[in-house]
Design a protein around this motif. Structure first.
Motif, PDB file in Angstrom:
ATOM      1  N   VAL A  44     -18.067  27.858  -5.644  1.00 23.17           N
ATOM      2  CA  VAL A  44     -17.748  28.344  -7.006  1.00 23.17           C
ATOM      3  C   VAL A  44     -18.032  30.275  -6.577  1.00 23.17           C
ATOM      4  CG1 VAL A  44     -18.156  28.937  -9.137  1.00 23.17           C
ATOM      5  CG2 VAL A  44     -18.193  26.507  -8.198  1.00 23.17           C
ATOM      6  N   ARG A  45     -19.108  30.314  -5.906  1.00 22.86           N
ATOM      7  CA  ARG A  45     -19.395  32.031  -5.941  1.00 22.86           C
ATOM      8  C   ARG A  45     -18.487  32.534  -4.877  1.00 22.86           C
ATOM      9  NH1 ARG A  45     -23.266  33.348  -9.157  1.00 22.86           N
ATOM     10  NH2 ARG A  45     -22.905  35.373  -8.506  1.00 22.86           N
ATOM     11  N   LYS A  46     -18.180  31.796  -3.630  1.00 19.43           N
ATOM     12  CA  LYS A  46     -17.195  32.499  -2.746  1.00 19.43           C
ATOM     13  C   LYS A  46     -15.771  32.477  -3.337  1.00 19.43           C
ATOM     14  CE  LYS A  46     -19.708  31.019   1.462  1.00 19.43           C
ATOM     15  NZ  LYS A  46     -19.582  30.104   2.698  1.00 19.43           N
ATOM     16  N   ALA A  47     -15.247  31.707  -4.252  1.00 17.80           N
ATOM     17  CA  ALA A  47     -14.142  31.896  -4.796  1.00 17.80           C
ATOM     18  C   ALA A  47     -13.972  33.145  -5.841  1.00 17.80           C
ATOM     19  CB  ALA A  47     -13.727  30.634  -5.483  1.00 17.80           C
ATOM     20  N   MET A  48     -15.092  33.014  -6.418  1.00 21.02           N
ATOM     21  CA  MET A  48     -15.091  34.169  -7.593  1.00 21.02           C
ATOM     22  C   MET A  48     -15.450  35.665  -7.165  1.00 21.02           C
ATOM     23  SD  MET A  48     -14.446  32.720 -10.767  1.00 21.02           S
ATOM     24  CE  MET A  48     -13.478  31.739  -9.675  1.00 21.02           C
ATOM     25  N   VAL A  49     -16.302  35.582  -6.036  1.00 20.58           N
ATOM     26  CA  VAL A  49     -16.581  36.937  -5.009  1.00 20.58           C
ATOM     27  C   VAL A  49     -15.355  37.452  -4.723  1.00 20.58           C
ATOM     28  CG1 VAL A  49     -17.752  38.038  -3.366  1.00 20.58           C
ATOM     29  CG2 VAL A  49     -18.968  36.541  -5.091  1.00 20.58           C
ATOM     30  N   ALA A  50     -14.476  36.580  -4.084  1.00 17.90           N
ATOM     31  CA  ALA A  50     -13.263  37.013  -3.614  1.00 17.90           C
ATOM     32  C   ALA A  50     -12.232  37.715  -4.772  1.00 17.90           C
ATOM     33  CB  ALA A  50     -12.512  35.731  -2.717  1.00 17.90           C
ATOM     34  N   GLN A  51     -12.317  37.083  -5.787  1.00 17.91           N
ATOM     35  CA  GLN A  51     -11.332  37.527  -6.934  1.00 17.91           C
ATOM     36  C   GLN A  51     -11.941  38.962  -7.296  1.00 17.91           C
ATOM     37  OE1 GLN A  51      -9.944  35.164 -10.238  1.00 17.91           O
ATOM     38  NE2 GLN A  51     -10.032  33.233  -9.124  1.00 17.91           N
ATOM     39  N   GLN A  52     -13.231  38.862  -7.272  1.00 25.49           N
ATOM     40  CA  GLN A  52     -13.859  40.071  -7.977  1.00 25.49           C
ATOM     41  C   GLN A  52     -13.763  41.433  -6.926  1.00 25.49           C
ATOM     42  OE1 GLN A  52     -17.895  38.494  -8.421  1.00 25.49           O
ATOM     43  NE2 GLN A  52     -17.035  37.161 -10.197  1.00 25.49           N
ATOM     44  N   GLN A  53     -13.882  41.162  -5.761  1.00 25.77           N
ATOM     45  CA  GLN A  53     -13.480  42.130  -4.536  1.00 25.77           C
ATOM     46  C   GLN A  53     -12.184  42.510  -4.595  1.00 25.77           C
ATOM     47  OE1 GLN A  53     -14.861  40.014  -1.152  1.00 25.77           O
ATOM     48  NE2 GLN A  53     -16.693  40.940  -1.291  1.00 25.77           N
ATOM     49  N   LYS A  54     -11.090  41.661  -4.940  1.00 28.92           N
ATOM     50  CA  LYS A  54      -9.712  41.821  -4.707  1.00 28.92           C
ATOM     51  C   LYS A  54      -9.577  43.056  -6.024  1.00 28.92           C
ATOM     52  CE  LYS A  54      -5.069  39.901  -4.903  1.00 28.92           C
ATOM     53  NZ  LYS A  54      -4.458  38.474  -4.823  1.00 28.92           N
ATOM     54  N   MET A  55      -9.979  42.791  -7.427  1.00 24.66           N
ATOM     55  CA  MET A  55      -9.980  43.455  -8.474  1.00 24.66           C
ATOM     56  C   MET A  55     -10.593  45.035  -8.443  1.00 24.66           C
ATOM     57  SD  MET A  55     -11.267  40.782 -11.484  1.00 24.66           S
ATOM     58  CE  MET A  55     -10.449  38.944 -11.921  1.00 24.66           C
ATOM     59  N   GLY A  56     -11.536  44.924  -7.479  1.00 26.30           N
ATOM     60  CA  GLY A  56     -12.122  46.187  -7.558  1.00 26.30           C
ATOM     61  C   GLY A  56     -11.736  47.216  -6.207  1.00 26.30           C
ATOM     62  N   LYS A  57     -10.822  46.556  -5.703  1.00 26.57           N
ATOM     63  CA  LYS A  57     -10.294  47.098  -4.341  1.00 26.57           C
ATOM     64  C   LYS A  57     -10.099  48.624  -4.286  1.00 26.57           C
ATOM     65  CE  LYS A  57      -7.989  45.699  -0.254  1.00 26.57           C
ATOM     66  NZ  LYS A  57      -6.889  45.019   0.503  1.00 26.57           N
ATOM     67  N   SER A  58      -9.447  49.020  -5.525  1.00 27.40           N
ATOM     68  CA  SER A  58      -8.987  50.495  -5.594  1.00 27.40           C
ATOM     69  C   SER A  58      -9.886  51.205  -6.446  1.00 27.40           C
ATOM     70  CB  SER A  58      -7.687  50.466  -6.385  1.00 27.40           C
ATOM     71  OG  SER A  58      -7.861  49.993  -7.658  1.00 27.40           O
ATOM     72  N   ARG A  59     -11.111  50.755  -6.316  1.00 29.42           N
ATOM     73  CA  ARG A  59     -12.148  51.665  -7.100  1.00 29.42           C
ATOM     74  C   ARG A  59     -11.896  51.845  -8.663  1.00 29.42           C
ATOM     75  NH1 ARG A  59     -15.196  50.475  -2.991  1.00 29.42           N
ATOM     76  NH2 ARG A  59     -16.743  52.115  -3.178  1.00 29.42           N
ATOM     77  N   GLY A  60     -12.607  52.834  -9.395  1.00 29.75           N
ATOM     78  CA  GLY A  60     -12.560  53.070 -10.548  1.00 29.75           C
ATOM     79  C   GLY A  60     -12.807  51.609 -11.409  1.00 29.75           C
ATOM     80  N   VAL A  61     -13.847  51.185 -11.034  1.00 30.52           N
ATOM     81  CA  VAL A  61     -14.230  49.910 -11.710  1.00 30.52           C
ATOM     82  C   VAL A  61     -15.876  49.805 -12.124  1.00 30.52           C
ATOM     83  CG1 VAL A  61     -14.811  47.436 -11.384  1.00 30.52           C
ATOM     84  CG2 VAL A  61     -12.621  48.365 -10.501  1.00 30.52           C
ATOM     85  N   VAL A  62     -15.937  49.373 -13.249  1.00 30.40           N
ATOM     86  CA  VAL A  62     -17.403  49.013 -13.717  1.00 30.40           C
ATOM     87  C   VAL A  62     -17.520  47.506 -13.746  1.00 30.40           C
ATOM     88  CG1 VAL A  62     -19.257  49.241 -15.527  1.00 30.40           C
ATOM     89  CG2 VAL A  62     -17.403  51.054 -15.234  1.00 30.40           C
ATOM     90  N   MET A  63     -18.199  47.109 -12.931  1.00 30.22           N
ATOM     91  CA  MET A  63     -18.511  45.527 -12.862  1.00 30.22           C
ATOM     92  C   MET A  63     -20.015  45.194 -12.971  1.00 30.22           C
ATOM     93  SD  MET A  63     -17.084  43.134  -9.634  1.00 30.22           S
ATOM     94  CE  MET A  63     -15.326  43.753  -9.878  1.00 30.22           C
ATOM     95  N   ASP A  64     -20.149  44.102 -14.012  1.00 28.59           N
ATOM     96  CA  ASP A  64     -21.489  43.458 -14.090  1.00 28.59           C
ATOM     97  C   ASP A  64     -21.803  42.107 -13.696  1.00 28.59           C
ATOM     98  OD1 ASP A  64     -22.216  41.915 -17.337  1.00 28.59           O
ATOM     99  OD2 ASP A  64     -20.142  42.759 -16.788  1.00 28.59           O
ATOM    100  N   GLY A  65     -22.807  41.703 -13.271  1.00 32.63           N
ATOM    101  CA  GLY A  65     -22.965  40.454 -13.092  1.00 32.63           C
ATOM    102  C   GLY A  65     -24.616  40.152 -12.655  1.00 32.63           C
ATOM    103  N   ARG A  66     -24.540  39.458 -11.539  1.00 28.99           N
ATOM    104  CA  ARG A  66     -26.038  39.233 -11.070  1.00 28.99           C
ATOM    105  C   ARG A  66     -26.102  39.769  -9.628  1.00 28.99           C
ATOM    106  NH1 ARG A  66     -25.877  37.707 -15.426  1.00 28.99           N
ATOM    107  NH2 ARG A  66     -26.770  35.911 -16.331  1.00 28.99           N
ATOM    108  N   ASP A  67     -24.943  39.672  -8.721  1.00 25.32           N
ATOM    109  CA  ASP A  67     -24.948  39.888  -7.264  1.00 25.32           C
ATOM    110  C   ASP A  67     -23.892  41.073  -6.784  1.00 25.32           C
ATOM    111  OD1 ASP A  67     -22.793  38.421  -7.688  1.00 25.32           O
ATOM    112  OD2 ASP A  67     -23.049  37.351  -5.885  1.00 25.32           O
ATOM    113  N   ILE A  68     -23.479  41.864  -8.086  1.00 22.78           N
ATOM    114  CA  ILE A  68     -22.586  42.916  -7.619  1.00 22.78           C
ATOM    115  C   ILE A  68     -22.937  43.858  -6.635  1.00 22.78           C
ATOM    116  CG2 ILE A  68     -20.963  44.566  -8.534  1.00 22.78           C
ATOM    117  CD1 ILE A  68     -20.566  41.470  -9.703  1.00 22.78           C
TER     118      ILE A  68
END
Length: 228
Positions: free
Chosen positions: A109-133
């Protein structure tokens, strides 16, 4: 002005999402609520009776899950959509809170979500909150903040949040849920909740929301000034 990644990690009910939303709005950055993504997965697992001990079932379910964020003009914030349906209200309920840490501790589950999150933040200009960002998702984030607060204060904040949504839950039940989640989040094998070595600690126990936002904005401005 150069855009960067701001990673806000920390315990439940420390104000991470609210602070992240405000910071993103002030900077014109995208806000990604990673906790909401795990809550959406938890909701799907609950509704489809997915066994948390069956890797094949989980893997199949993950292939059928699509999570997206859409801005809600009435709320002034983004709502979470699960397979095209707005689940923003449902994923914030207590029964999801009681299972989300167990779901998010599952490695695939974590690997799947982390992959999506990394894709979302690829172009920078992002504020991301969580546990392991700051440790796992974006270890190269230019600004990392680790948020904490007194457990009782966290429980009181969570109780008020639930009450505003029509759920009346006993404070002791919420406190026990937070303690259980803290243990699971901090001891899981994949992406545990730990403060990154280069993260700045922010104890929000007696800070106003405005003070929290200002704290992060100042860190952002100082970092960008060095990069420009």
């Amino acid at each position: 002005m150069k855009k960067i990644i701001i990673a806000l990690d920390g315990y439940s009910s420390c104000g991470k999402s609210t602070t992240a939303k405000r910071v993103a709005a002030q900077l014109g950055y995208a806000f990604i609520d990673t906790g909401a993504m795990y809550r959406a997965v938890s909701l799907y697992f609950h509704e489809h009776h997915i066994s948390l001990t069956n890797p094949k079932e989980i893997e199949k379910a993950l292939s059928e899950i699509h999570i997206s964020f859409q801005f809600n003009e009435h709320r002034g914030a983004s709502d979470v959509y699960l397979n095209g349906l707005n689940v923003e209200g449902e994923i914030r309920k207590m029964y999801i809170s009681q299972m989300v840490s167990e779901v998010s501790a599952i490695t695939i589950v974590r690997k799947a979500m982390v992959a999506q999150q990394q894709k979302m933040g690829k172009s920078r200009g992002v504020v991301m909150d969580g546990r392991d960002i700051g440790t796992k998702v974006f270890p190269d984030a230019e600004v990392k903040v680790f948020m904490t607060a007194d457990p009782v204060i966290r429980a009181e904040r969570r109780q008020l949040e639930l009450l505003q949504k029509g759920e009346m839950i006993d404070l002791e039940e919420i406190l026990e849920n937070l303690k259980k989640r803290d243990i699971i989040d901090s001891t899981r094998e994949e992406g545990p909740l730990v403060q990154a070595e280069d993260a700045i600690l922010m104890d929000t126990s007696f800070m106003t929301l405005e003070e929290q936002v200002d704290f992060v904005i100042q860190l952002h401005d100082a970092k960008v000034a060095l990069l420009d």
